[in-house]
Design a protein around this motif. Structure first.
Motif, PDB file in Angstrom:
ATOM      1  N   TYR A  45       4.923  13.722  -6.473  1.00 53.39           N
ATOM      2  CA  TYR A  45       3.588  13.431  -5.979  1.00 53.39           C
ATOM      3  C   TYR A  45       3.440  11.915  -5.968  1.00 53.39           C
ATOM      4  CZ  TYR A  45       1.359  18.075  -6.094  1.00 53.39           C
ATOM      5  OH  TYR A  45       0.986  19.360  -5.838  1.00 53.39           O
ATOM      6  N   ARG A  46       2.437  11.449  -5.274  1.00 55.10           N
ATOM      7  CA  ARG A  46       2.087  10.038  -5.346  1.00 55.10           C
ATOM      8  C   ARG A  46       0.578   9.872  -5.340  1.00 55.10           C
ATOM      9  NH1 ARG A  46       4.107   7.838   0.629  1.00 55.10           N
ATOM     10  NH2 ARG A  46       2.501   8.908   1.883  1.00 55.10           N
ATOM     11  N   GLN A  47       0.150   8.774  -5.908  1.00 56.14           N
ATOM     12  CA  GLN A  47      -1.274   8.480  -5.935  1.00 56.14           C
ATOM     13  C   GLN A  47      -1.481   6.995  -5.711  1.00 56.14           C
ATOM     14  OE1 GLN A  47      -3.390   9.772  -9.474  1.00 56.14           O
ATOM     15  NE2 GLN A  47      -5.320   9.840  -8.341  1.00 56.14           N
ATOM     16  N   ALA A  48      -2.201   6.705  -4.658  1.00 57.41           N
ATOM     17  CA  ALA A  48      -2.562   5.323  -4.356  1.00 57.41           C
ATOM     18  C   ALA A  48      -3.926   5.022  -4.968  1.00 57.41           C
ATOM     19  CB  ALA A  48      -2.592   5.121  -2.845  1.00 57.41           C
ATOM     20  N   PRO A  49      -4.221   3.771  -5.228  1.00 61.40           N
ATOM     21  CA  PRO A  49      -5.519   3.417  -5.811  1.00 61.40           C
ATOM     22  C   PRO A  49      -6.686   3.939  -4.973  1.00 61.40           C
ATOM     23  CG  PRO A  49      -4.053   1.538  -5.873  1.00 61.40           C
ATOM     24  CD  PRO A  49      -3.354   2.592  -5.063  1.00 61.40           C
ATOM     25  N   LYS A  53      -7.338   6.934  -4.211  1.00 59.78           N
ATOM     26  CA  LYS A  53      -7.035   8.136  -3.433  1.00 59.78           C
ATOM     27  C   LYS A  53      -6.602   9.271  -4.344  1.00 59.78           C
ATOM     28  CE  LYS A  53      -5.718   5.791   0.845  1.00 59.78           C
ATOM     29  NZ  LYS A  53      -4.676   5.692   1.920  1.00 59.78           N
ATOM     30  N   GLN A  54      -6.658  10.478  -3.798  1.00 59.22           N
ATOM     31  CA  GLN A  54      -6.218  11.631  -4.556  1.00 59.22           C
ATOM     32  C   GLN A  54      -4.700  11.694  -4.608  1.00 59.22           C
ATOM     33  OE1 GLN A  54      -8.131  15.032  -2.666  1.00 59.22           O
ATOM     34  NE2 GLN A  54      -9.767  14.993  -4.179  1.00 59.22           N
ATOM     35  N   ARG A  55      -4.207  12.342  -5.653  1.00 62.62           N
ATOM     36  CA  ARG A  55      -2.774  12.539  -5.759  1.00 62.62           C
ATOM     37  C   ARG A  55      -2.341  13.493  -4.645  1.00 62.62           C
ATOM     38  NH1 ARG A  55      -0.117  13.450 -11.639  1.00 62.62           N
ATOM     39  NH2 ARG A  55      -1.395  11.579 -11.936  1.00 62.62           N
ATOM     40  N   GLU A  56      -1.246  13.169  -3.981  1.00 64.38           N
ATOM     41  CA  GLU A  56      -0.781  14.010  -2.889  1.00 64.38           C
ATOM     42  C   GLU A  56       0.690  14.363  -3.079  1.00 64.38           C
ATOM     43  OE1 GLU A  56      -0.624  12.212   0.990  1.00 64.38           O
ATOM     44  OE2 GLU A  56       0.267  10.350   0.249  1.00 64.38           O
ATOM     45  N   GLU A 108       1.616   1.650   3.500  1.00 60.45           N
ATOM     46  CA  GLU A 108       0.818   2.807   3.082  1.00 60.45           C
ATOM     47  C   GLU A 108       1.570   3.744   2.146  1.00 60.45           C
ATOM     48  OE1 GLU A 108       1.348   1.726   6.227  1.00 60.45           O
ATOM     49  OE2 GLU A 108       1.498   3.423   7.649  1.00 60.45           O
ATOM     50  N   ASP A 109       2.847   3.499   1.920  1.00 64.46           N
ATOM     51  CA  ASP A 109       3.598   4.261   0.925  1.00 64.46           C
ATOM     52  C   ASP A 109       3.384   3.704  -0.483  1.00 64.46           C
ATOM     53  OD1 ASP A 109       6.279   4.424   3.296  1.00 64.46           O
ATOM     54  OD2 ASP A 109       4.864   6.034   2.788  1.00 64.46           O
ATOM     55  N   THR A 110       2.704   2.593  -0.576  1.00 61.21           N
ATOM     56  CA  THR A 110       2.420   2.002  -1.888  1.00 61.21           C
ATOM     57  C   THR A 110       1.610   2.970  -2.733  1.00 61.21           C
ATOM     58  OG1 THR A 110       2.488  -0.268  -1.058  1.00 61.21           O
ATOM     59  CG2 THR A 110       1.216   0.128  -3.075  1.00 61.21           C
ATOM     60  N   ALA A 111       2.139   3.281  -3.905  1.00 61.10           N
ATOM     61  CA  ALA A 111       1.500   4.251  -4.786  1.00 61.10           C
ATOM     62  C   ALA A 111       2.292   4.343  -6.084  1.00 61.10           C
ATOM     63  CB  ALA A 111       1.442   5.631  -4.125  1.00 61.10           C
ATOM     64  N   THR A 112       1.706   5.039  -7.034  1.00 58.01           N
ATOM     65  CA  THR A 112       2.465   5.456  -8.199  1.00 58.01           C
ATOM     66  C   THR A 112       3.057   6.829  -7.891  1.00 58.01           C
ATOM     67  OG1 THR A 112       1.001   4.246  -9.684  1.00 58.01           O
ATOM     68  CG2 THR A 112       2.396   5.939 -10.663  1.00 58.01           C
ATOM     69  N   TYR A 113       4.341   6.945  -8.074  1.00 58.95           N
ATOM     70  CA  TYR A 113       5.059   8.186  -7.759  1.00 58.95           C
ATOM     71  C   TYR A 113       5.345   8.932  -9.057  1.00 58.95           C
ATOM     72  CZ  TYR A 113       5.628   6.776  -2.928  1.00 58.95           C
ATOM     73  OH  TYR A 113       5.386   6.436  -1.613  1.00 58.95           O
ATOM     74  N   THR A 142       6.137   6.056 -11.661  1.00 58.08           N
ATOM     75  CA  THR A 142       6.780   4.777 -11.390  1.00 58.08           C
ATOM     76  C   THR A 142       6.111   4.158 -10.164  1.00 58.08           C
ATOM     77  OG1 THR A 142       8.902   3.657 -11.027  1.00 58.08           O
ATOM     78  CG2 THR A 142       8.617   5.787  -9.951  1.00 58.08           C
ATOM     79  N   GLN A 143       5.840   2.874 -10.237  1.00 59.78           N
ATOM     80  CA  GLN A 143       5.102   2.203  -9.189  1.00 59.78           C
ATOM     81  C   GLN A 143       6.033   1.771  -8.060  1.00 59.78           C
ATOM     82  OE1 GLN A 143       1.780   1.708  -8.837  1.00 59.78           O
ATOM     83  NE2 GLN A 143       2.126   0.696  -6.861  1.00 59.78           N
TER      84      GLN A 143
END
Length: 116
Positions: free
Chosen positions: A37-41, A43-46, A88-93, A110-111
């Motif tokens: 999953y990933r979650q950007a600031p 935004k919801q986890r997707e 737009e792929d920037t997120a915590t994974y 991991t960021q």
């Protein structure tokens, strides 16, 4: 006790590639669906991608053709190969394991930061 430890995040430029790894301890890996999953600031986890014990894969439309999930049961490790990265792929994974009897487990994340 199941532990998931992600690695491979960092800062990359747009268009570059990165590979995330998630090493699992415990005995459930080979019989668990594994995914990211990933979650950007803000935004919801997707869900990014998931791979079943049998190797069936499902991925988000936003990453199809760019990201590839794979698993190595001998190493208790799941990978996420990320190509053609976009800002737009920037997120915590976050790595996860889903076992039908033992339950659901998360890694700490991991960021990944993609600069334009």
């Amino acid at each position: 006790q199941v532990q998931l430890v992600e690695s491979g995040g960092g800062l990359v430029e747009a268009g570059e590639s990165a590979r995330l790894s998630c090493a699992a301890s415990g005995s459930i890996f080979s019989s668990s669906s594994m995914g990211w999953y990933r979650q950007a600031p803000g935004k919801q986890r997707e869900l990014v991608a998931v791979i079943t014990p049998g190797g069936r894969i499902n991925a988000a439309d936003s990453v199809k053709g760019r990201f590839t999930i794979s698993r190595d049961n001998a190493k208790n490790t799941v990978y996420l190969q990320m190509n053609s990265l976009k800002p737009e792929d920037t997120a915590t994974y976050y790595c996860y394991a889903n076992h039908n009897l033992r339950g659901f487990y998360w890694g700490r994340g991991t960021q990944v930061t993609v600069s334009s």
